[in-house]
Design a protein around this motif. Structure first.
Motif, mmCIF file in Angstrom:
data_model
loop_
_atom_site.group_PDB
_atom_site.id
_atom_site.type_symbol
_atom_site.label_atom_id
_atom_site.label_comp_id
_atom_site.label_asym_id
_atom_site.label_seq_id
_atom_site.Cartn_x
_atom_site.Cartn_y
_atom_site.Cartn_z
ATOM 1 N N ARG A 244 1.122 -0.995 0.176
ATOM 2 C CA ARG A 244 -0.216 0.219 0.229
ATOM 3 C C ARG A 244 0.726 1.369 -0.384
ATOM 4 N N GLU A 245 2.289 1.333 0.714
ATOM 5 C CA GLU A 245 2.888 2.146 0.821
ATOM 6 C C GLU A 245 2.895 2.713 -0.080
ATOM 7 N N ASN A 246 3.919 1.631 -1.558
ATOM 8 C CA ASN A 246 4.332 1.981 -2.475
ATOM 9 C C ASN A 246 3.055 2.546 -3.826
ATOM 10 N N LYS A 247 2.223 1.615 -3.635
ATOM 11 C CA LYS A 247 0.891 2.663 -4.105
ATOM 12 C C LYS A 247 0.522 3.965 -3.925
ATOM 13 N N LEU A 248 0.139 4.322 -2.960
ATOM 14 C CA LEU A 248 0.504 5.429 -2.229
ATOM 15 C C LEU A 248 2.074 6.101 -2.924
ATOM 16 N N GLU A 249 2.653 5.948 -2.496
ATOM 17 C CA GLU A 249 4.240 7.382 -3.026
ATOM 18 C C GLU A 249 4.112 7.064 -4.714
ATOM 19 N N GLU A 250 3.376 6.190 -5.330
ATOM 20 C CA GLU A 250 3.315 6.273 -6.965
ATOM 21 C C GLU A 250 1.955 7.693 -6.928
ATOM 22 N N ILE A 251 1.607 8.282 -6.389
ATOM 23 C CA ILE A 251 0.393 9.126 -6.564
ATOM 24 C C ILE A 251 0.975 10.625 -5.726
ATOM 25 N N PRO A 252 0.732 11.329 -7.067
ATOM 26 C CA PRO A 252 1.363 12.472 -7.027
ATOM 27 C C PRO A 252 1.196 13.237 -4.909
ATOM 28 N N LYS A 253 1.597 14.191 -4.792
ATOM 29 C CA LYS A 253 1.360 14.881 -3.202
ATOM 30 C C LYS A 253 -0.301 15.491 -3.851
ATOM 31 N N GLU A 254 -0.152 16.296 -4.402
ATOM 32 C CA GLU A 254 -1.267 17.586 -4.936
ATOM 33 C C GLU A 254 -2.564 16.361 -5.478
ATOM 34 N N VAL A 255 -2.862 14.778 -5.527
ATOM 35 C CA VAL A 255 -3.492 14.363 -6.092
ATOM 36 C C VAL A 255 -4.438 13.844 -5.114
ATOM 37 N N ILE A 256 -3.401 13.501 -3.589
ATOM 38 C CA ILE A 256 -4.061 13.334 -2.124
ATOM 39 C C ILE A 256 -4.366 13.850 -1.813
ATOM 40 N N GLU A 257 -3.732 15.150 -2.234
ATOM 41 C CA GLU A 257 -3.982 16.683 -1.344
ATOM 42 C C GLU A 257 -5.750 16.915 -1.961
ATOM 43 N N LEU A 258 -5.819 16.578 -2.861
ATOM 44 C CA LEU A 258 -7.027 16.824 -3.550
ATOM 45 C C LEU A 258 -8.382 15.961 -3.524
ATOM 46 N N MET A 259 -7.618 14.373 -3.178
ATOM 47 C CA MET A 259 -8.244 13.409 -2.385
ATOM 48 C C MET A 259 -8.587 13.762 -1.041
ATOM 49 N N ASN A 260 -7.853 14.303 -0.011
ATOM 50 C CA ASN A 260 -8.557 14.517 1.044
ATOM 51 C C ASN A 260 -9.326 15.528 0.995
ATOM 52 N N LYS B 97 -12.734 14.009 -0.035
ATOM 53 C CA LYS B 97 -13.179 13.004 1.347
ATOM 54 C C LYS B 97 -14.133 14.297 1.769
ATOM 55 N N GLN B 98 -13.701 15.422 2.394
ATOM 56 C CA GLN B 98 -13.962 16.676 3.116
ATOM 57 C C GLN B 98 -15.154 16.992 2.780
ATOM 58 N N ARG C 159 -17.293 15.773 0.639
ATOM 59 C CA ARG C 159 -18.364 14.708 0.709
ATOM 60 C C ARG C 159 -18.894 14.335 2.118
ATOM 61 N N ASP C 160 -18.393 14.322 3.008
ATOM 62 C CA ASP C 160 -18.385 14.063 4.220
ATOM 63 C C ASP C 160 -19.533 15.735 5.113
ATOM 64 N N ASN C 161 -19.264 16.280 4.078
ATOM 65 C CA ASN C 161 -20.171 17.766 4.139
ATOM 66 C C ASN C 161 -20.900 18.059 3.665
ATOM 67 N N LYS C 162 -21.156 16.528 2.666
ATOM 68 C CA LYS C 162 -22.719 16.533 1.966
ATOM 69 C C LYS C 162 -22.224 18.109 0.765
ATOM 70 N N ASP C 163 -21.013 18.188 0.535
ATOM 71 C CA ASP C 163 -21.264 19.262 -0.937
ATOM 72 C C ASP C 163 -20.593 18.618 -1.941
ATOM 73 N N TYR C 164 -21.624 18.157 -2.353
ATOM 74 C CA TYR C 164 -21.705 17.448 -3.560
ATOM 75 C C TYR C 164 -20.959 17.886 -4.823
ATOM 76 N N SER C 165 -21.518 19.872 -4.464
ATOM 77 C CA SER C 165 -21.108 19.963 -6.287
ATOM 78 C C SER C 165 -19.457 20.124 -5.593
ATOM 79 N N LEU C 166 -19.102 20.146 -4.773
ATOM 80 C CA LEU C 166 -17.255 20.546 -4.953
ATOM 81 C C LEU C 166 -16.564 18.985 -4.772
#
Ligand code: AMP
Ligand code: ZN
Length: 467
Positions: free
Chosen positions: A411-427, A430-431, A433-440
């Motif tokens: 999993r670490e290797n998989k995560l490493e392959e993903i660029p940092k800015e993509v991980i940030e966008l995913m986070n 997620k936020q 979606r947690d806030n139910k802000d589906y358009s964002l």
């Protein structure tokens, strides 16, 4: 209530320490003979001793543990016959016995660390306690339980009506002449050497009031356990091979010196088999932790694998089984990882406490680790992700010691392959979606796509794939 199987009584008994007020438990563990690398069978015995101690700690006990390092006196046969294992190994490698002892003790300590085994409070070398052993011999002699021959000092087993009580085999019917040459000076065939006169060519020998001698192997455990833990202590551990000779003789020596059986509980771990057979040099199947690592198997996978069978059952090692354990541990860690980041989803206390109860019941039932592990799997695969589950697994890992909170290499290797800015966008997504802000959430999905990744929403959270 913690229950442990006691070889001495052949029963599972409730464990209550001698010092129950202070909740203190004293354990003695027979340690390695440092004439060679420890193989994975030996290591099963130390994983067991560590799991036992951690189960006790989990139950709120403070543990004081002693483990000896046998660096003298263990003959090629457990029953005093043959050559000293240390001297034989030193000759073969053209090194001094002390160099051999250091080399293999260091290697052993490395294995212990890699397996997340906590070092006992006292790790003590036989050669540093020769005086203590000599004094122990004096006491046995003074009490009339030993006699001198031209070869040294022997324990007189006929003085004990109960000799053989641990193994419960009819020792009297076991004729000494069956396998080894009968020593005519011995009063009884089962008498064993406690202090041995060193022949000229013998390297390890010490000046004593009985001449230049070296100790019998069994003696060190009696002398060292008493020195560090007292005449009686709570638990004695070792492999099942120790029951008929080594531990029987330890009990005899203690009775000769103090009149007491030293430990209340005698706990023994069964053997590790390889492809359903014995490990042996001729079959070339004696594996070390390093051999496993060369095949991509991590030391903690071996620890995890050892939990697949109860410690009183034989455990069969095959390469197929250990590889599957490696995969399974990685998958388990991945599942646990998914719970880690879900901080806004508390789980009801009753649910967590129910798991706690099940886990405690399993480990307290004579260390039922296969059941304990199944509980971890159950928690890990919960559809509802929650950091509370992650924290619960961490709590149980204090006993299991599998680093279950670590992200798996895969999993670490998989995560490493993903660029940092993509991980940030995913986070961020997620936020949203947690806030139910589906358009964002949709805007962020497009941004991620621009970077060359597609987001898939699954029951385990967001998954990502290259476009
Ligand atoms: P030794 O270094 O030979 O004194 O053995 C160290 C420990 O490993 C002892 O507690 C033995 O009982 C144990 N042992 C030896 N062979 C095996 C095996 N195949 N499986 C499990 N334990 C073993
Ligand atoms: Zn021992």
């Amino acid at each position: 209530m913690l229950k442990l199987y006691n070889t001495l009584t052949r029963k599972k008994e409730e464990f209550i320490p001698i010092d129950k007020e202070k909740k203190k438990v004293k354990i003695y563990t027979c340690g390695p003979t440092v004439y060679n690398y420890a193989h994975i069978g030996n290591l099963r015995a130390y994983i067991f001793m560590d799991t036992l101690r951690k189960v006790l700690e989990y139950n709120g006990y403070t543990v004081e543990q002693v483990m000896n390092i046998t660096d003298v006196g263990h003959m090629t046969s457990d029953a005093d016959e043959g050559e000293d294992k240390m001297e034989k190994s030193a000759k073969a490698l053209n090194k001094s016995v002390y160099e051999i002892a250091k080399m293999y003790t260091d290697a052993f300590m490395k294995d212990i660390k890699a397996l997340n085994i906590k070092l006992p409070e006292h790790v003590v070398k036989a050669t540093e306690h020769i005086k203590d052993m000599e004094e122990y011999v004096d006491e046995i002699l003074k009490n009339g339980y030993a006699y001198k021959t031209s070869k040294g000092i022997y324990f007189d087993t006929s003085k004990l009506s109960s000799y053989g009580e641990l193994s419960r085999i009819d020792l009297k019917n076991q004729l000494a002449g069956a396998r080894v040459e009968v020593d005519k000076e011995k009063k009884n065939p089962l008498d064993f050497a406690i202090w041995i006169k060193a022949p000229k060519e013998h390297i390890m020998k010490w000046d004593s009031k009985y001449g230049l001698c070296y100790p019998g192997w069994h003696l060190e455990c009696s002398a060292l356990s008493r020195k560090y833990l007292g005449e009686t202590f709570d638990i004695h551990t070792g492999g099942v091979d120790h029951i008929p000779i080594h531990h029987e003789n330890e009990i005899a020596q203690s009775k000769g010196a103090t009149g007491k059986i030293p430990a209340r509980f005698w706990c023994h771990v069964e053997f590790l088999l390889i492809d359903n057979g014995k490990m042996s040099k001729s079959l070339g199947n004696i594996y070390t932790l390093e051999d496993l690592q060369k095949q991509g198997i991590s030391p903690l996978t071996y620890r995890f694998f050892s939990y697949s069978s109860h410690y009183r059952n034989k455990l069969n090692f095959t390469w197929e089984a250990i590889r599957s354990a490696e995969n399974s541990l990685n998958k388990l860690r991945d599942q646990i990882d998914l719970h880690k980041f879900e901080k806004n989803n508390p789980i009801e206390k009753e649910v967590l406490d129910d798991y706690r109860k099940k886990f405690l019941d399993a480990i307290n039932e004579d260390l039922n680790m296969p059941v304990a592990i199944s509980i971890i799997f159950d928690i890990a695969k919960q559809k509802e992700k929650s950091n509370d589950y992650y924290e619960l697994v961490k709590e149980f890992d204090k006993v299991l010691s599998l680093d279950l909170d670590k992200t798996s290499k895969m999993r670490e290797n998989k995560l490493e392959e993903i660029p940092k800015e993509v991980i940030e966008l995913m986070n961020e997504r997620k936020q949203a979606r947690d806030n139910k802000d589906y358009s964002l959430s949709d805007i962020l999905r497009d941004k991620i796509k621009e970077k060359g990744y597609i987001v898939i929403d699954s029951k385990d959270g967001q998954k990502i794939k290259k476009v």
